[in-house]
Design a protein around this motif. Structure first.
Motif, PDB file in Angstrom:
ATOM      1  N   LEU A   1      27.929  30.398  52.517  1.00 22.50           N
ATOM      2  CA  LEU A   1      29.030  30.019  53.403  1.00 22.50           C
ATOM      3  C   LEU A   1      30.168  30.988  53.125  1.00 22.50           C
ATOM      4  N   PRO A   2      30.394  31.975  54.008  1.00 25.46           N
ATOM      5  CA  PRO A   2      31.387  33.009  53.704  1.00 25.46           C
ATOM      6  C   PRO A   2      32.806  32.445  53.662  1.00 25.46           C
TER       7      PRO A   2
ATOM      8  N   GLU B   1      39.132  34.039  53.602  1.00 28.47           N
ATOM      9  CA  GLU B   1      40.192  34.944  53.156  1.00 28.47           C
ATOM     10  C   GLU B   1      39.736  35.925  52.089  1.00 28.47           C
ATOM     11  N   THR B   2      39.001  35.454  51.096  1.00 30.94           N
ATOM     12  CA  THR B   2      38.499  36.343  50.039  1.00 30.94           C
ATOM     13  C   THR B   2      36.990  36.147  49.912  1.00 30.94           C
ATOM     14  N   PRO B   3      36.234  36.632  50.891  1.00 31.43           N
ATOM     15  CA  PRO B   3      34.794  36.373  50.901  1.00 31.43           C
ATOM     16  C   PRO B   3      34.035  37.048  49.767  1.00 31.43           C
ATOM     17  N   ASP B   4      34.656  38.024  49.103  1.00 31.23           N
ATOM     18  CA  ASP B   4      33.972  38.695  47.997  1.00 31.23           C
ATOM     19  C   ASP B   4      34.002  37.860  46.721  1.00 31.23           C
ATOM     20  N   GLU B   5      34.800  36.803  46.692  1.00 33.67           N
ATOM     21  CA  GLU B   5      34.853  35.891  45.557  1.00 33.67           C
ATOM     22  C   GLU B   5      34.089  34.618  45.913  1.00 33.67           C
ATOM     23  N   ALA B   6      33.349  34.060  44.963  1.00 33.42           N
ATOM     24  CA  ALA B   6      32.506  32.919  45.310  1.00 33.42           C
ATOM     25  C   ALA B   6      32.358  31.961  44.141  1.00 33.42           C
TER      26      ALA B   6
ATOM     27  N   ARG C   1      37.448  31.021  49.751  1.00 34.01           N
ATOM     28  CA  ARG C   1      36.448  31.796  49.022  1.00 34.01           C
ATOM     29  C   ARG C   1      35.059  31.430  49.536  1.00 34.01           C
ATOM     30  N   SER C   2      34.089  32.272  49.237  1.00 31.85           N
ATOM     31  CA  SER C   2      32.714  31.991  49.638  1.00 31.85           C
ATOM     32  C   SER C   2      32.082  30.955  48.709  1.00 31.85           C
TER      33      SER C   2
ATOM     34  N   VAL D   1      26.293  37.913  44.326  1.00 34.74           N
ATOM     35  CA  VAL D   1      27.730  38.101  44.142  1.00 34.74           C
ATOM     36  C   VAL D   1      27.923  38.619  42.722  1.00 34.74           C
ATOM     37  N   PRO D   2      28.591  39.753  42.535  1.00 32.84           N
ATOM     38  CA  PRO D   2      28.788  40.251  41.170  1.00 32.84           C
ATOM     39  C   PRO D   2      29.358  39.172  40.258  1.00 32.84           C
TER      40      PRO D   2
END
Length: 576
Positions: free
Chosen positions: A326-327, A330-335, A386-387, A412-413
């Motif tokens: 679920l993307p 605002e900050t899709p690179d953080e999950a 966030r994702s 996700v890193p």
């Protein structure tokens, strides 16, 4: 409740309180068994799913996953195909995106090894032959992938708990070379049987008490074989659990994906078989156990040798983690990650009676929970900032291999993974005044949880049986070792109906009669799901805080995983 760490003091208290009862602003409540149906969706079964976290939806997922048709959800079997297809279909129905670069699946390479159960351990003890039979006296296998392991006249050595822990000034291998020898060791770690808080963590198991560590250490020392002496108290489960878990196909990552050393043959022997062996060798196991609990213990060679011809059938296969995304808006690179393992013990062919290990509690409940969480987050009116990754992993029952592979190959890193919330074996016994935090006191995530629980007039408690080492026995542990803060919650035990006594009795009943047994089945007549629904609401609220804020929780000071997280995410320099 403890005071919240500084990084959470900026979170609005109103938001924290709101999350615990209504998941997000003016969006529809995602909380009750009786919630009015939202936009309904159906699957092949004809069940109509609600947007809310719902007992009926939860039960439907468990009913499907734990049905005989899924064959016990054994990795590499037709039951896996049905399971991962079901999860893919549900993630797609909910409206998630494929989580692995456009793919719903992450392929996990594995080696399936099935030992010949006609294998025997042929001992020569004080010059006399002694035979231990597979299943009744011992279980043994290899994780090397070899079709044949031959061991001839390997000397036996008792190595206490099989621990080499420099930071504890403890080495059960001191002064002896065990290359080519068979090491025999106790389950759990020093301090447990002595009930001595000065040794390791006393009754609370450390990683040194886990069988995975013991076999790895034996391999590092060059042993030809390693045997753990079972005792129910130290293991926290009976011999039948060991026998059922070690019979049939066993799974490992290929050596290229997991280069850690592996002992050629490893297994368990019953306490009764060990006592007889030691007595015949002129030793007293009870006295040696007592000696092994004291600092300065030295390994004891036994007047015994072991010979074995271990034939195994090994096949290279693969299994699959299932990942839905679920993307974030605002900050899709953080999950954050919600996770549960989908696998169980499969079908034991040739076993008399019911030979399907359905795994309803363990862990169809956890998988149903992340599906309900995915539905609630996806259908909320306000998308998360966030994702959120919904991760159903394979091969947990084989040593946490699916999560181990994911951590080595993250979608996700890890330095962008805010937190992991793990759900494993939720108890269908009704509402409780508490919720169990396995490994309580580990991370700052618990402060968010406690604020949510305050609004529910509940509390967080640690696991009752700290000796069982549950913190090291589920998939969050691989994330923890890599530094990612992880919250592992379990059902509460102080039940609204019957109190602590009823909760403890229910736990004992499950462990004695259904855990890793064919009896772990869904029973609509007896399962009480209102408590599970409340617990899923709770972890929804925790996740809601994390995905809609900008905080980066860390491990608590003194936690062994904090250094890895600090290396991943160094603290920002102080403002001048």
């Amino acid at each position: 409740m403890r005071h919240a760490p500084a990084l959470f003091r900026t979170l609005p208290l109103a938001l924290l309180a709101l999350c615990a009862c209504t998941p997000g602003g003016d969006r529809q409540s995602a909380t009750s068994e009786t919630a009015a149906p939202a936009e309904a969706a159906t699957v092949a079964s004809g069940h109509a799913f609600n947007d809310a976290i719902d007992a009926g939806d939860f039960a439907e997922h468990v009913r499907q996953l734990a049905s005989d048709a899924f064959g016990g959800r054994g990795p590499g079997t037709p039951g896996e195909d049905k399971t991962v297809d079901y999860l893919k279909a549900q993630f797609a129905r909910i409206g998630l995106q494929p989580g692995n670069g456009g793919d719903w699946f992450q392929t996990v390479p594995m080696v399936e090894t099935t030992a010949d159960e006609a294998t025997a351990l042929n001992l020569t003890v004080a010059g006399a032959p002694q035979v231990l039979k597979f299943g009744s006296d011992m279980v043994v296998g290899t994780r090397t992938g070899q079709a044949q392991v031959s061991i001839k006249d390997s000397p036996l050595v008792f190595v206490g708990y099989g621990v080499d822990a420099p930071e504890q000034q403890w080495n059960d291998y001191a002064g002896i070379d065990v290359k080519g020898k068979t090491v025999v060791m106790l389950v759990n770690d020093p301090g447990f049987h002595a009930n001595d808080a000065r040794l390791f963590d006393g009754k609370r198991m450390t990683y040194y008490g886990r069988w995975t560590y013991k076999f790895e250490e034996a391999a590092r020392k060059g042993a030809a074989a390693a045997l753990i002496i079972h005792d129910t108290e130290g293991a926290s489960y009976g011999w039948d659990v060991v026998r059922n878990s070690w019979s049939g196909p066993q799974y490992d990552l290929p050596a290229k994906d997991d280069p850690a050393p592996r002992v050629p043959a490893q297994g368990w022997i019953t306490g009764e078989a060990a006592s007889a062996l030691f007595k015949a060798a002129g030793q007293d196991l009870a006295k040696l156990r007592s000696a092994a609990n004291k600092r300065g213990f030295k390994p004891v060679p036994l007047d015994a040798t072991l010979s074995m011809e271990l034939a195994s059938r090994s096949v290279e296969k693969s299994s699959r983690n299932v990942i839905g995304l679920l993307p974030g808006s605002e900050t899709p690179d953080e999950a954050i990650v919600y996770m549960a393992h989908w696998d169980h013990l499969g079908t034991h062919e040739g076993e008399a009676g019911d030979n399907i290990y359905n795994g309803a509690v363990d862990n169809a409940t956890g998988v149903a929970a992340i599906l309900e969480l995915a539905e609630a987050f996806r259908k909320s009116k306000t998308p998360p900032k966030r994702s959120i990754l919904f991760l159903a992993v394979t091969l947990e029952e084989s040593g946490l291999l699916g999560s181990k592979y994911y951590v080595a190959h993250p979608v996700v890193p890890l330095d962008k993974t805010v937190a992991v919330i793990n759900l494993d074996a939720l108890a269908p016994v009704g509402k409780a005044r508490d919720i169990t935090v396995v490994g309580q006191g580990s991370s700052e995530l618990e402060s968010v949880l406690e604020t949510v629980l305050d609004s529910q007039q509940r509390k967080a408690v640690g696991e009752t049986n700290t000796a069982a080492g549950y913190y090291f026995r589920s998939d969050h542990f691989n994330f923890a070792k890599a530094g990612v803060p992880a919250l592992y919650v379990d059902s509460g035990t102080d039940l609204l109906e019957g109190g602590q006594g009823a909760g403890d009795a229910a736990g004992k009943d499950y462990t004695d009669n259904r855990y890793h047994k064919p009896g772990d089945q869904y029973d609509a007549a007896t399962w009480r799901l209102d408590g599970i629904v409340q617990d899923v609401e709770t972890v929804y609220a925790v996740g809601d805080v994390l995905v809609n804020g900008d905080a980066w929780p860390n491990w608590n000071a003194g936690n062994p995983f904090k250094a890895a997280r600090d290396k991943q995410r160094p603290a920002a320099p102080a403002s001048p």
